[in-house]
Design an enzyme around this catalytic site. Structure first.
Site, PDB file in Angstrom:
ATOM      1  N   ARG A 162       0.831  -1.213   0.000  1.00  0.00           N
ATOM      2  CA  ARG A 162       0.000   0.000   0.000  1.00  0.00           C
ATOM      3  C   ARG A 162       0.865   1.263   0.000  1.00  0.00           C
ATOM      4  NH1 ARG A 162      -2.146  -3.866  -0.884  1.00  0.00           N
ATOM      5  NH2 ARG A 162      -4.072  -4.762  -0.056  1.00  0.00           N
ATOM      6  N   SER A 235     -11.002  -0.527   3.338  1.00  0.00           N
ATOM      7  CA  SER A 235     -10.110  -0.821   4.467  1.00  0.00           C
ATOM      8  C   SER A 235      -9.507   0.466   5.010  1.00  0.00           C
ATOM      9  CB  SER A 235      -8.995  -1.770   4.020  1.00  0.00           C
ATOM     10  OG  SER A 235      -9.527  -2.982   3.537  1.00  0.00           O
ATOM     11  N   GLU A 331      -4.653   3.320   6.352  1.00  0.00           N
ATOM     12  CA  GLU A 331      -4.420   3.164   4.919  1.00  0.00           C
ATOM     13  C   GLU A 331      -4.911   4.372   4.163  1.00  0.00           C
ATOM     14  OE1 GLU A 331      -5.999   0.100   1.493  1.00  0.00           O
ATOM     15  OE2 GLU A 331      -5.280  -0.752   3.367  1.00  0.00           O
TER      16      GLU A 331
END
Length: 335
Positions: A162, A235, A331
């Site tokens: 990520r 998420s 995130e």
């Protein structure tokens, strides 16, 4: 190119946070983008893609540029693969479905991820054992300061979990205008061993890339709320990567803890499991909550502010830290 003043950004972020922008411009042509960059300082701009990976905590006192560049095409075709160019404003999921219609494989595991193509390399989006970098060839971007166009090949993007060079060293310096992908056109390599994909496909003798996409969509829809119905950004936290030694110690106290080996020395632990085991799954404070089916997702049940969601995320991090000694990292981009 139309400039709109005092615009609500609620329709432009998947959390559905009602903040306002001083100015708002939808960019449909690269030349229009360059015109704006020529007469506006970079620090006076806020670049907006699909609005899917951010939490807005206040009004934006800048000119918001929504990158709405459209188009997708085959730029190279070989015996068993193609190179596809997709412009930044293309919706990611719609683009994935288009590749499947052409029988191009490689992105099927990334079905139903919210957002646009242009922001996908920044986050190195990933799901079900596949990351963007696995099919990424290059991206074209414009330097906000110099207006120079630059092509970033795979090796220059510093992709990680990520993560990418666009989130670190080059953060805020470039606007991605298009992305090139290498996709299989025959002899597709199916990736079915992550999560519940194989279970979904067990009744099929010879599953296809479209079958995998359908399985991923079914799994995601069963666990993840639709942003059109409940505001969310997918998420909210990264799955933490911890040392094998720390994991072994945790396993002694929590024998059922799931894990995914990264290397001989590192292990990835599902953040959703940590939050669930901390008793926060389904937790709600006003209109800010932890989703009842997937603890990794924070949601806006209607009128939560960005700060409401932020305070909830801080509570989640504190509770998980206290119980497991693990720091959760967001995130999403908190703005």
């Amino acid at each position: 190119m139309k400039v709109i003043h005092n615009v609500s950004l609620k329709p432009y972020n998947t959390f559905g946070i009602d903040v306002r922008a001083s100015k708002f411009i939808k960019i449909k042509e690269i030349e229009d983008l360059k015109k704006i960059l020529r007469k506006t300082y970079a620090e006076e701009l806020f670049i907006l893609g699909g609005g899917s990976n951010m939490l807005l905590t206040g009004d934006i006192h800048k000119t918001v540029l929504q990158i709405d560049l459209k188009g997708k095409e085959v730029v190279e075709e070989k015996n068993d693969y193609v190179i596809i160019k997709a412009h930044a404003g293309e919706n990611w999921h719609e683009f994935v479905l288009w590749t499947l219609e052409q029988n191009f494989g490689g992105l099927e595991n990334l079905s139903l991820i919210p957002g646009n193509v242009g922001t996908s390399p920044i986050q190195n989006i990933g799901a079900y054992g596949v990351e963007l970098k696995d099919s990424f060839v290059s991206c074209e971007a414009i330097n906000i300061q110099t207006l120079e166009s630059r092509t970033f090949p795979l090796e220059d993007c510093d992709f990680g979990y990520r993560n990418s060079v666009f989130k670190n060293k080059l953060k805020g310096q470039y606007i991605i205008t298009s992305v090139n992908f290498k996709l299989s056109s025959k002899n597709h390599q199916l990736k079915m061993d992550y999560g519940a994909i194989r279970t979904e496909l067990e009744a099929l003798e010879n599953p296809t890339i479209k079958d995998i996409s359908n399985a991923v969509i079914k799994i995601r829809e069963s666990k993840l709320p639709n942003p059109a119905e409940i505001g969310n950004s997918g998420s909210f936290f990264k799955n933490p990567v911890i040392s094998a030694k720390v994991f072994k110690n945790l396993q002694e106290h929590f024998p059922e803890i799931p894990s995914y080996p990264i290397s001989e020395t590192e292990v990835k632990v599902p953040a959703g499991w940590l939050i669930d085991q901390s008793g926060l799954k389904g937790y709600r404070d006003g209109d800010a909550g932890v989703h009842k089916k997937q603890a990794l997702v924070l949601v806006n049940y209607g009128n939560a502010s960005g700060n409401d969601i932020l305070m909830l995320s801080i509570k989640v991090r504190e509770v998980v830290k206290e119980k497991f000694g693990i720091d959760l990292e967001p995130e999403v981009n908190i703005i």
